[in-house]
Write an enzyme that holds these catalytic residues in place. Structure first.
Site, PDB file in Angstrom:
ATOM      1  N   THR A   1     -48.093 -12.092  -2.014  1.00  0.00           N
ATOM      2  CA  THR A   1     -47.450 -12.503  -0.715  1.00  0.00           C
ATOM      3  C   THR A   1     -48.173 -13.481   0.023  1.00  0.00           C
ATOM      4  O   THR A   1     -49.293 -13.760  -0.289  1.00  0.00           O
ATOM      5  CB  THR A   1     -47.348 -11.197  -0.042  1.00  0.00           C
ATOM      6  OG1 THR A   1     -46.583 -10.318  -0.438  1.00  0.00           O
ATOM      7  CG2 THR A   1     -46.941 -11.475   1.666  1.00  0.00           C
TER       8      THR A   1
ATOM      9  N   ARG B   1     -35.211  -2.114  -1.943  1.00  0.00           N
ATOM     10  CA  ARG B   1     -36.369  -1.800  -1.409  1.00  0.00           C
ATOM     11  C   ARG B   1     -36.596  -2.874  -0.414  1.00  0.00           C
ATOM     12  O   ARG B   1     -36.850  -4.048  -0.932  1.00  0.00           O
ATOM     13  CB  ARG B   1     -37.634  -1.653  -2.423  1.00  0.00           C
ATOM     14  CG  ARG B   1     -38.760  -1.160  -1.747  1.00  0.00           C
ATOM     15  CD  ARG B   1     -39.634  -2.367  -1.910  1.00  0.00           C
ATOM     16  NE  ARG B   1     -41.009  -2.019  -1.682  1.00  0.00           N
ATOM     17  CZ  ARG B   1     -42.012  -3.265  -1.243  1.00  0.00           C
ATOM     18  NH1 ARG B   1     -41.964  -4.380  -1.317  1.00  0.00           N
ATOM     19  NH2 ARG B   1     -43.258  -2.596  -0.937  1.00  0.00           N
ATOM     20  N   VAL B   2     -37.284  -2.584   0.677  1.00  0.00           N
ATOM     21  CA  VAL B   2     -37.638  -3.716   1.788  1.00  0.00           C
ATOM     22  C   VAL B   2     -39.219  -3.318   1.882  1.00  0.00           C
ATOM     23  O   VAL B   2     -39.541  -2.161   2.035  1.00  0.00           O
ATOM     24  CB  VAL B   2     -36.961  -3.859   2.970  1.00  0.00           C
ATOM     25  CG1 VAL B   2     -37.652  -4.701   4.053  1.00  0.00           C
ATOM     26  CG2 VAL B   2     -35.525  -4.238   2.717  1.00  0.00           C
TER      27      VAL B   2
ATOM     28  N   ASP C   1     -43.263  -4.322   3.734  1.00  0.00           N
ATOM     29  CA  ASP C   1     -43.681  -4.412   5.026  1.00  0.00           C
ATOM     30  C   ASP C   1     -43.655  -5.780   5.438  1.00  0.00           C
ATOM     31  O   ASP C   1     -43.327  -6.018   6.806  1.00  0.00           O
ATOM     32  CB  ASP C   1     -45.247  -3.974   5.275  1.00  0.00           C
ATOM     33  CG  ASP C   1     -46.131  -4.997   4.175  1.00  0.00           C
ATOM     34  OD1 ASP C   1     -45.562  -5.118   3.023  1.00  0.00           O
ATOM     35  OD2 ASP C   1     -47.177  -5.358   4.563  1.00  0.00           O
TER      36      ASP C   1
ATOM     37  N   THR D   1     -51.001  -8.416   3.661  1.00  0.00           N
ATOM     38  CA  THR D   1     -50.607  -8.117   2.120  1.00  0.00           C
ATOM     39  C   THR D   1     -51.163  -7.163   1.337  1.00  0.00           C
ATOM     40  O   THR D   1     -52.429  -6.856   1.705  1.00  0.00           O
ATOM     41  CB  THR D   1     -50.986  -9.652   1.434  1.00  0.00           C
ATOM     42  OG1 THR D   1     -50.765  -9.397   0.068  1.00  0.00           O
ATOM     43  CG2 THR D   1     -52.627  -9.695   1.466  1.00  0.00           C
TER      44      THR D   1
ATOM     45  N   GLY E   1     -47.006  -2.401   0.462  1.00  0.00           N
ATOM     46  CA  GLY E   1     -46.015  -2.505   1.604  1.00  0.00           C
ATOM     47  C   GLY E   1     -45.949  -1.253   2.046  1.00  0.00           C
ATOM     48  O   GLY E   1     -45.861  -0.980   3.261  1.00  0.00           O
TER      49      GLY E   1
HETATM   50  N1  ASP Z   1     -46.650  -6.477   0.880  1.00  0.00           N
HETATM   51  C1  ASP Z   1     -45.641  -6.858  -0.019  1.00  0.00           C
HETATM   52  C2  ASP Z   1     -44.720  -5.637  -0.290  1.00  0.00           C
HETATM   53  O1  ASP Z   1     -44.984  -4.746  -0.126  1.00  0.00           O
HETATM   54  C3  ASP Z   1     -46.442  -7.242  -1.197  1.00  0.00           C
HETATM   55  C4  ASP Z   1     -47.495  -8.106  -1.293  1.00  0.00           C
HETATM   56  O2  ASP Z   1     -48.260  -8.134  -0.209  1.00  0.00           O
HETATM   57  O3  ASP Z   1     -47.492  -8.895  -2.173  1.00  0.00           O
HETATM   58  O4  ASP Z   1     -43.523  -6.329  -0.345  1.00  0.00           O
END
Ligand code: ASP
Length: 338
Positions: free
Chosen positions: A205, A233-234, A236, A256, A259
């Protein structure tokens, strides 16, 4: 009387440098992350390490130039994130990871610490730069978050660029999905859980937090989510307070990591709340959330944050995190490992 006078002299002298900096317009700053995870020196070639650092430097410079020219922190955030979204190195925009049914579904959010306005999109599939869609929701709608085809329809009112779903395809992301699926199959065939190989546990991310010359903080995050994520799915990143938060009174935060843990920990807002209600510094507050709260829950990852004075912190509880910052006084650093 003499004691009070001496105390006053000490106090005003202590305050002067920060005030002078604000008057000189030097107090602006930008901080960037490109994801945390099992990022180890031994798994990264020198060439790839340079590619990551160069791209972070390019994004950081774009945001920095916006701030230096007196631009808004929100525009600096968008300028920097767009560059990372366009690079297949990161899990955002082009190069986003695949869902369980082989699609790219992207999430993004931006928050203005001055007005506390926020905009977010989730599960979008055809917007080239999801962060521009988040800004569109913030500036042009009465809402905070829009999802899927509704979000895509709404952002046509802004000048957001669209792309065919094939634009987001990256072979390495496809291969990562196949590998996870194999592991899942083994699990159901043989009834045991085989952990995802450590070196594949990366969260790519991207996120940016900026403080502009006017003293306004903005934070933005953009992601493809997590490989093999299921059924709408969503994560954070687009959830205000979980993966993204900004408040001029305290700080701006972009997270990051895994999530689900960041949502349950209300991680980004928690950093701000610890500063507002407990008087912690940005460094203390971020460390409390990442190194204690998230860690004790099993939530791997990290965050970047800036406070209203331009203090920056970038804690993570994983092996590494692509990260960097640049300050108005010229101080600059780009780091990957611990
Ligand atoms: N935090 C992001 C999610 O869970 C993933 C990431 O940080 O790469 O969608």
């Amino acid at each position: 009387m003499k004691k009070i006078f001496i105390l006053l002299v000490i106090l005003t002298n202590g305050l002067l440098p920060a005030q002078q900096k604000i008057q000189n317009g030097e107090n602006f700053a930008i901080v960037i992350h490109g994801g945390a995870g099992t990022i180890l020196k031994k798994n990264l070639t020198d060439e790839l390490e340079k590619e990551y650092k160069d791209k972070i430097a390019q994004a950081m410079q774009a945001g920095y130039d916006t701030l230096k020219n007196g631009g808004r922190s929100m525009d600096a955030v968008v300028a920097a994130i767009k560059i990372l979204e366009d690079s297949p190195l990161f899990n955002a925009g082009k190069g986003s990871v695949f869902t369980a049914d082989g699609k790219n579904e992207m999430d993004a959010a931006i928050m203005d610490g001055n007005t506390l306005k926020a905009g977010a999109v989730a599960g979008v599939r055809t917007i080239k730069n999801p962060i521009t869609a988040a800004l569109c929701v913030l500036e042009k709608s009465q809402h905070v978050m829009m999802v899927g085809s509704g979000a895509e329809k709404f952002v046509k009112t802004c000048s957001c660029e669209f792309a065919d779903t094939s634009y987001f395809f990256e072979q390495k992301r496809w291969d990562q999905l196949q590998k996870i699926k194999q592991t899942e199959k083994m699990e159901s065939d043989h009834g045991f859980v085989s952990p995802v190989e450590d070196k594949d546990k990366k969260f790519g991310t991207v996120g940016v937090v900026a403080l502009d010359k006017a003293g306004n903080i903005a934070a933005g995050t953009s992601t493809g989510g997590m490989t093999n994520k299921k059924f709408g799915r969503v994560g954070d990143a687009p959830i205000i307070g979980a993966g993204t938060y900004a408040n001029n009174k305290t700080c701006g935060v972009s997270c990051t990591g895994h999530g689900e843990y960041f949502i349950r920990a209300v991680a980004a807002y928690d950093v701000s709340a610890l500063m507002e209600y407990k008087g912690l510094s940005v460094e203390q507050a971020a460390a409390e959330v990442v190194m204690k709260k998230l860690k004790s829950m099993g939530g791997e990852g990290g965050l970047i944050a800036i406070d209203k004075k331009g203090n920056i912190t970038m804690p993570f509880n994983s092996a590494g995190m692509y990260r960097g910052y640049m300050k108005g006084n010229g101080k600059k650093e780009i780091l990957i490992f611990k």
